[in-house]
Write a protein that holds these residues in place. Structure first.
Motif, PDB file in Angstrom:
ATOM      1  N   LYS A 184       0.830  -1.200   0.000  1.00  5.26           N
ATOM      2  CA  LYS A 184       0.000   0.000   0.000  1.00  5.26           C
ATOM      3  C   LYS A 184       0.870   1.259   0.000  1.00  5.26           C
ATOM      4  O   LYS A 184       0.638   2.216  -0.727  1.00  5.26           O
ATOM      5  N   PHE A 185       1.912   1.217   0.830  1.00  6.09           N
ATOM      6  CA  PHE A 185       2.847   2.338   0.905  1.00  6.09           C
ATOM      7  C   PHE A 185       3.550   2.531  -0.450  1.00  6.09           C
ATOM      8  O   PHE A 185       3.746   3.661  -0.894  1.00  6.09           O
ATOM      9  N   ALA A 186       3.892   1.425  -1.091  1.00  4.83           N
ATOM     10  CA  ALA A 186       4.629   1.481  -2.362  1.00  4.83           C
ATOM     11  C   ALA A 186       3.800   2.069  -3.495  1.00  4.83           C
ATOM     12  O   ALA A 186       4.361   2.587  -4.466  1.00  4.83           O
ATOM     13  N   VAL A 187       2.470   2.013  -3.365  1.00  7.16           N
ATOM     14  CA  VAL A 187       1.596   2.559  -4.411  1.00  7.16           C
ATOM     15  C   VAL A 187       1.886   4.050  -4.634  1.00  7.16           C
ATOM     16  O   VAL A 187       1.845   4.554  -5.753  1.00  7.16           O
ATOM     17  N   GLY A 188       2.226   4.728  -3.569  1.00  5.31           N
ATOM     18  CA  GLY A 188       2.542   6.153  -3.678  1.00  5.31           C
ATOM     19  C   GLY A 188       3.857   6.430  -4.392  1.00  5.31           C
ATOM     20  O   GLY A 188       4.174   7.577  -4.704  1.00  5.31           O
ATOM     21  N   TYR A 189       4.620   5.380  -4.596  1.00  2.00           N
ATOM     22  CA  TYR A 189       5.940   5.533  -5.242  1.00  2.00           C
ATOM     23  C   TYR A 189       6.035   4.592  -6.440  1.00  2.00           C
ATOM     24  O   TYR A 189       6.927   3.758  -6.529  1.00  2.00           O
ATOM     25  N   ASN A 222      14.088   0.956   9.345  1.00  2.00           N
ATOM     26  CA  ASN A 222      13.345   0.277  10.419  1.00  2.00           C
ATOM     27  C   ASN A 222      11.860   0.637  10.368  1.00  2.00           C
ATOM     28  O   ASN A 222      11.215   0.817  11.404  1.00  2.00           O
ATOM     29  N   PHE A 223      11.354   0.764   9.154  1.00  2.08           N
ATOM     30  CA  PHE A 223       9.935   1.043   8.904  1.00  2.08           C
ATOM     31  C   PHE A 223       9.476   2.381   9.485  1.00  2.08           C
ATOM     32  O   PHE A 223       8.337   2.533   9.914  1.00  2.08           O
ATOM     33  N   ASP A 224      10.383   3.318   9.524  1.00  6.57           N
ATOM     34  CA  ASP A 224      10.028   4.697   9.869  1.00  6.57           C
ATOM     35  C   ASP A 224       9.535   5.363   8.583  1.00  6.57           C
ATOM     36  O   ASP A 224      10.318   5.702   7.699  1.00  6.57           O
ATOM     37  N   GLU A 225       8.216   5.521   8.470  1.00  8.09           N
ATOM     38  CA  GLU A 225       7.647   5.985   7.201  1.00  8.09           C
ATOM     39  C   GLU A 225       8.054   7.409   6.850  1.00  8.09           C
ATOM     40  O   GLU A 225       8.201   7.747   5.683  1.00  8.09           O
ATOM     41  N   ASP A 226       8.245   8.247   7.860  1.00 10.08           N
ATOM     42  CA  ASP A 226       8.650   9.628   7.582  1.00 10.08           C
ATOM     43  C   ASP A 226      10.043   9.670   6.954  1.00 10.08           C
ATOM     44  O   ASP A 226      10.277  10.393   5.988  1.00 10.08           O
ATOM     45  N   VAL A 227      10.965   8.898   7.531  1.00 13.51           N
ATOM     46  CA  VAL A 227      12.326   8.868   6.986  1.00 13.51           C
ATOM     47  C   VAL A 227      12.305   8.209   5.607  1.00 13.51           C
ATOM     48  O   VAL A 227      12.961   8.675   4.668  1.00 13.51           O
ATOM     49  N   ALA A 228      11.511   7.154   5.470  1.00 10.77           N
ATOM     50  CA  ALA A 228      11.412   6.465   4.170  1.00 10.77           C
ATOM     51  C   ALA A 228      10.909   7.424   3.096  1.00 10.77           C
ATOM     52  O   ALA A 228      11.436   7.453   1.983  1.00 10.77           O
ATOM     53  N   ARG A 229       9.888   8.241   3.445  1.00 10.98           N
ATOM     54  CA  ARG A 229       9.358   9.205   2.472  1.00 10.98           C
ATOM     55  C   ARG A 229      10.416  10.217   2.062  1.00 10.98           C
ATOM     56  O   ARG A 229      10.526  10.584   0.901  1.00 10.98           O
ATOM     57  N   GLU A 230      11.188  10.667   3.064  1.00  8.00           N
ATOM     58  CA  GLU A 230      12.230  11.651   2.764  1.00  8.00           C
ATOM     59  C   GLU A 230      13.227  11.076   1.749  1.00  8.00           C
ATOM     60  O   GLU A 230      13.692  11.777   0.851  1.00  8.00           O
ATOM     61  N   ILE A 231      13.548   9.798   1.911  1.00  8.64           N
ATOM     62  CA  ILE A 231      14.479   9.151   0.981  1.00  8.64           C
ATOM     63  C   ILE A 231      13.804   8.976  -0.388  1.00  8.64           C
ATOM     64  O   ILE A 231      14.370   9.330  -1.422  1.00  8.64           O
ATOM     65  N   LEU A 232      12.576   8.459  -0.373  1.00 11.65           N
ATOM     66  CA  LEU A 232      11.892   8.137  -1.633  1.00 11.65           C
ATOM     67  C   LEU A 232      11.566   9.384  -2.449  1.00 11.65           C
ATOM     68  O   LEU A 232      11.416   9.308  -3.671  1.00 11.65           O
TER      69      LEU A 232
END
Ligand SMILES: [Zn+2]
Length: 96
Positions: free
Chosen positions: A8-13, A29-39
């Motif tokens: 579901k998260f990957a759909v946005g990317y 470590n599944f920190d979505e905020d940090v993951a978004r910053e990277i993505l």
């Protein structure tokens, strides 16, 4: 995170393969905020995808290596985890 949450998260990317998004999430470590910053940054995403890592509050997330004060010294340029050799793609302060 479950596989379906990751998907579901990957759909946005959609410009990245799901495996790539999953790898970024794992590295953070599944920190979505940090993951978004990277993505949101293609270069950072590719660097993580090519075995990069993250340092949070002076500690590498891959191996838990603690740079202690060196992490905050402007004189020392930290680029790689000394244990596994992964490139440190982004450096984050501890979340408060
Ligand atoms: Zn490491």
């Amino acid at each position: 995170m479950t596989k379906s949450q990751i998907e579901k998260f990957a759909v946005g990317y959609s410009s990245y393969p799901t495996d790539c998004v999953e790898e970024v999430l794992k590295v953070t470590n599944f920190d979505e905020d940090v993951a978004r910053e990277i993505l949101d940054d293609k270069e950072k995403t590719l660097a993580i995808w090519q075995n990069g890592t993250i340092m949070i509050d002076g500690v590498t997330l891959c191996c838990g290596y603690d740079f202690a004060e060196d992490a905050f010294s402007k004189k020392i340029n930290i680029g790689y985890c000394p244990i596994c050799g992964r490139k440190i793609v982004i450096k984050k302060p501890m979340n408060e």
